[in-house]
Write an enzyme that holds these catalytic residues in place. Structure first.
Site, PDB file in Angstrom:
ATOM      1  N   TYR A 276       0.868  -1.237  -0.059  1.00  0.00           N
ATOM      2  CA  TYR A 276       0.107   0.080   0.135  1.00  0.00           C
ATOM      3  C   TYR A 276       0.738   1.138   0.099  1.00  0.00           C
ATOM      4  O   TYR A 276       0.557   2.327   0.575  1.00  0.00           O
ATOM      5  CB  TYR A 276      -0.751  -0.091   1.233  1.00  0.00           C
ATOM      6  CG  TYR A 276      -1.982  -0.964   1.525  1.00  0.00           C
ATOM      7  CD1 TYR A 276      -2.880  -1.097   2.359  1.00  0.00           C
ATOM      8  CD2 TYR A 276      -1.967  -1.985   0.235  1.00  0.00           C
ATOM      9  CE1 TYR A 276      -4.011  -2.105   2.468  1.00  0.00           C
ATOM     10  CE2 TYR A 276      -3.182  -2.957   0.511  1.00  0.00           C
ATOM     11  CZ  TYR A 276      -3.949  -2.840   1.661  1.00  0.00           C
ATOM     12  OH  TYR A 276      -4.888  -3.926   1.656  1.00  0.00           O
TER      13      TYR A 276
ATOM     14  N   SER B  80      -4.789 -12.911   3.153  1.00  0.00           N
ATOM     15  CA  SER B  80      -5.802 -12.300   2.483  1.00  0.00           C
ATOM     16  C   SER B  80      -5.917 -13.054   1.066  1.00  0.00           C
ATOM     17  O   SER B  80      -5.086 -12.966   0.154  1.00  0.00           O
ATOM     18  CB  SER B  80      -5.370 -10.950   2.189  1.00  0.00           C
ATOM     19  OG  SER B  80      -6.548 -10.204   1.420  1.00  0.00           O
TER      20      SER B  80
HETATM   21  N1  LIG Z   1      -5.757  -8.308  -1.574  1.00  0.00           N
HETATM   22  C1  LIG Z   1      -6.269  -7.545  -0.275  1.00  0.00           C
HETATM   23  O1  LIG Z   1      -5.759  -7.749   0.629  1.00  0.00           O
HETATM   24  C2  LIG Z   1      -7.043  -6.466  -0.454  1.00  0.00           C
HETATM   25  C3  LIG Z   1      -7.798  -6.285  -1.690  1.00  0.00           C
HETATM   26  C4  LIG Z   1      -8.773  -5.248  -1.798  1.00  0.00           C
HETATM   27  C5  LIG Z   1      -9.034  -4.476  -0.585  1.00  0.00           C
HETATM   28  N2  LIG Z   1      -8.336  -4.835   0.611  1.00  0.00           N
HETATM   29  C6  LIG Z   1      -8.352  -3.971   1.517  1.00  0.00           C
HETATM   30  O2  LIG Z   1      -9.753  -3.863   2.157  1.00  0.00           O
HETATM   31  C7  LIG Z   1     -10.193  -2.529   2.093  1.00  0.00           C
HETATM   32  C8  LIG Z   1     -11.431  -2.279   1.530  1.00  0.00           C
HETATM   33  O3  LIG Z   1     -11.687  -2.611   0.329  1.00  0.00           O
HETATM   34  P1  LIG Z   1     -11.878  -1.895  -1.018  1.00  0.00           P
HETATM   35  O4  LIG Z   1     -10.920  -0.776  -0.895  1.00  0.00           O
HETATM   36  O5  LIG Z   1     -11.590  -2.681  -2.365  1.00  0.00           O
HETATM   37  O6  LIG Z   1     -13.082  -1.264  -1.223  1.00  0.00           O
HETATM   38  P2  LIG Z   1     -14.333  -0.832  -0.298  1.00  0.00           P
HETATM   39  O7  LIG Z   1     -14.384  -1.101   0.924  1.00  0.00           O
HETATM   40  O8  LIG Z   1     -15.370  -2.048  -1.019  1.00  0.00           O
HETATM   41  O9  LIG Z   1     -14.731   0.520  -1.113  1.00  0.00           O
HETATM   42  C9  LIG Z   1     -14.053   1.593  -0.953  1.00  0.00           C
HETATM   43  C10 LIG Z   1     -14.413   2.663  -1.869  1.00  0.00           C
HETATM   44  O10 LIG Z   1     -15.787   3.014  -1.518  1.00  0.00           O
HETATM   45  C11 LIG Z   1     -15.804   4.179  -1.160  1.00  0.00           C
HETATM   46  N3  LIG Z   1     -16.689   4.569  -0.151  1.00  0.00           N
HETATM   47  C12 LIG Z   1     -16.672   4.457   1.120  1.00  0.00           C
HETATM   48  N4  LIG Z   1     -17.717   4.700   1.772  1.00  0.00           N
HETATM   49  C13 LIG Z   1     -18.472   5.275   1.120  1.00  0.00           C
HETATM   50  C14 LIG Z   1     -19.697   5.768   1.144  1.00  0.00           C
HETATM   51  N5  LIG Z   1     -20.576   5.805   2.466  1.00  0.00           N
HETATM   52  N6  LIG Z   1     -20.375   6.324   0.031  1.00  0.00           N
HETATM   53  C15 LIG Z   1     -19.575   6.357  -1.146  1.00  0.00           C
HETATM   54  N7  LIG Z   1     -18.561   5.770  -1.282  1.00  0.00           N
HETATM   55  C16 LIG Z   1     -17.898   5.211  -0.435  1.00  0.00           C
HETATM   56  C17 LIG Z   1     -14.585   4.703  -0.838  1.00  0.00           C
HETATM   57  O11 LIG Z   1     -14.217   5.950  -1.665  1.00  0.00           O
HETATM   58  P3  LIG Z   1     -13.739   7.419  -0.427  1.00  0.00           P
HETATM   59  O12 LIG Z   1     -12.465   7.199  -0.132  1.00  0.00           O
HETATM   60  O13 LIG Z   1     -14.037   8.565  -1.364  1.00  0.00           O
HETATM   61  O14 LIG Z   1     -14.623   7.272   0.738  1.00  0.00           O
HETATM   62  C18 LIG Z   1     -13.575   3.898  -1.670  1.00  0.00           C
HETATM   63  O15 LIG Z   1     -13.166   4.442  -3.052  1.00  0.00           O
HETATM   64  C19 LIG Z   1      -8.962  -1.634   1.089  1.00  0.00           C
HETATM   65  O16 LIG Z   1      -9.082  -0.509   1.767  1.00  0.00           O
HETATM   66  C20 LIG Z   1      -7.797  -2.440   1.673  1.00  0.00           C
HETATM   67  O17 LIG Z   1      -7.371  -1.892   2.678  1.00  0.00           O
HETATM   68  C21 LIG Z   1      -7.322  -5.777   0.570  1.00  0.00           C
END
Ligand SMILES: NC(=O)c1ccc[n+]([C@@H]2O[C@H](COP(=O)([O-])OP(=O)(O)OC[C@H]3O[C@@H](n4cnc5c(N)ncnc54)[C@H](OP(=O)(O)O)[C@@H]3O)[C@@H](O)[C@H]2O)c1
Length: 276
Positions: free
Chosen positions: A69, A166
């Site tokens: 990250y 993960s």
């Molecule tokens: N391989 C892995 O280990 C892996 C893969 C994917 C994700 N992850 C981890 O999991 C976490 C979450 O997964 P993800 O990032 O894929 O996505 P997510 O939590 O499904 O979505 C995050 C996105 O949604 C938006 N968002 C959040 N709250 C919102 C709301 N109330 N209204 C509108 N938009 C909103 C955020 O934008 P804003 O910033 O504008 O709120 C961001 O762009 C990541 O941060 C990461 O740390 C790990």
């Protein structure tokens, strides 16, 4: 809305207790090679510090980070409000992201070097959770690589309190439970239910699941609801196996909204006085 998320959930038998919502911090340190609908600038130090303080005030104690990250680990180490011991820091090992390219190293030496680097960047002498950052071939990693044995050694030595993966496959996550992993990070949301068996098995085997991609990585329009945040969180928290939902946001307004929605969902889950 102070401490609305004060409830804590156990991570297997590690003694670690986490909030039902966690903060995903990939956007603290990386805006390349990510799958969000819009591009974004990395937040300022003040914005990161304020967001962490806001999360803490809401009762969120879980932070998800990783070497892949970008600056995230370093910024958390530098900007973390309150005591380090008030937080549960989960990082990962195996993936590096340099000059826009991901590369993977699951060797014993690579694992030790990465964990030592995370300890240094996060300014701590222990990590609460370290997850294998899978390249997608979960089972091969467990079968052919030294990463898990090395993490279990570091757990016995007290550097790491819980280990896991993960994962990207159901088979890989179920194998992780068999191999003494305490926690798995798995994707689950209303339009992606393929990994439901991972959550169900976690209940049976008393392991923890950190849910990623709860909002389909920001593609909330894909979640098929006029209230996508409520729909997604209610859908996920209906699963007892969903220990904590790791939400990726750097927008305090979104964090506040997500916490308020989660609070209402938990309030509805509480038995009414007559049912007590
Ligand atoms: N391989 C892995 O280990 C892996 C893969 C994917 C994700 N992850 C981890 O999991 C976490 C979450 O997964 P993800 O990032 O894929 O996505 P997510 O939590 O499904 O979505 C995050 C996105 O949604 C938006 N968002 C959040 N709250 C919102 C709301 N109330 N209204 C509108 N938009 C909103 C955020 O934008 P804003 O910033 O504008 O709120 C961001 O762009 C990541 O941060 C990461 O740390 C790990």
């Amino acid at each position: 809305m102070e401490h609305v998320l004060s409830q804590r959930r156990p991570v297997a038998k590690t003694g670690i207790e986490i909030s039902p919502l966690g903060l995903g911090t990939v956007k603290f340190g990386r805006n390349q090679g990510v799958k969000y609908p819009q591009g974004f600038e990395l937040p300022s130090d003040k914005e990161v510090r304020d967001l962490l303080a806001l999360a803490f005030d809401f009762g969120i104690n879980l932070l998800d980070t990783a070497p892949a990250y970008g600056l995230s680990e370093e910024r958390i180490g530098k900007l973390l409000p309150n005591s380090r011991h008030d937080w549960v820091i989960e990082t990962k090992v195996g993936e590096s992201f340099i000059d826009g390219e991901s590369s993977f190293d699951f060797s014993a030496a690579g694992t030790r070097k990465s964990v030592e680097n995370s300890l240094r960047l996060l300014k701590t002498d222990y990590l609460d959770m370290v997850l294998i950052h899978s390249d997608g071939d979960d089972e091969r990693i467990f079968r052919d690589e030294a990463v898990l044995d090395t993490l279990l050694e570091m757990k016995r030595a007290g550097w790491v309190r819980a280990v896991g993966i993960s994962s990207k496959t159901v088979e890989g996550a179920l194998l992780a439970y068999k191999l003494d992993c305490d926690v798995v990070m798995a994707a689950y949301n209303p339009v992606y239910i393929e990994e439901l068996p991972v959550l169900e098995a976690a209940v049976a085997q008393q392991r923890a699941v950190l849910v990623k991609k709860a909002f389909a990585s920001g593609h909330l329009d894909k979640l098929g609801s006029a209230n996508p945040v409520e729909h997604a969180l209610a859908f996920i928290f209906a699963q007892a196996g969903a220990t904590s939902v790791v939400l990726g946001t750097v927008n305090p307004k979104h964090l506040r909204e997500n916490v308020a929605v989660a609070h209402d969902i938990f309030a509805d889950m509480l038995p009414t006085p007559r049912q007590r």
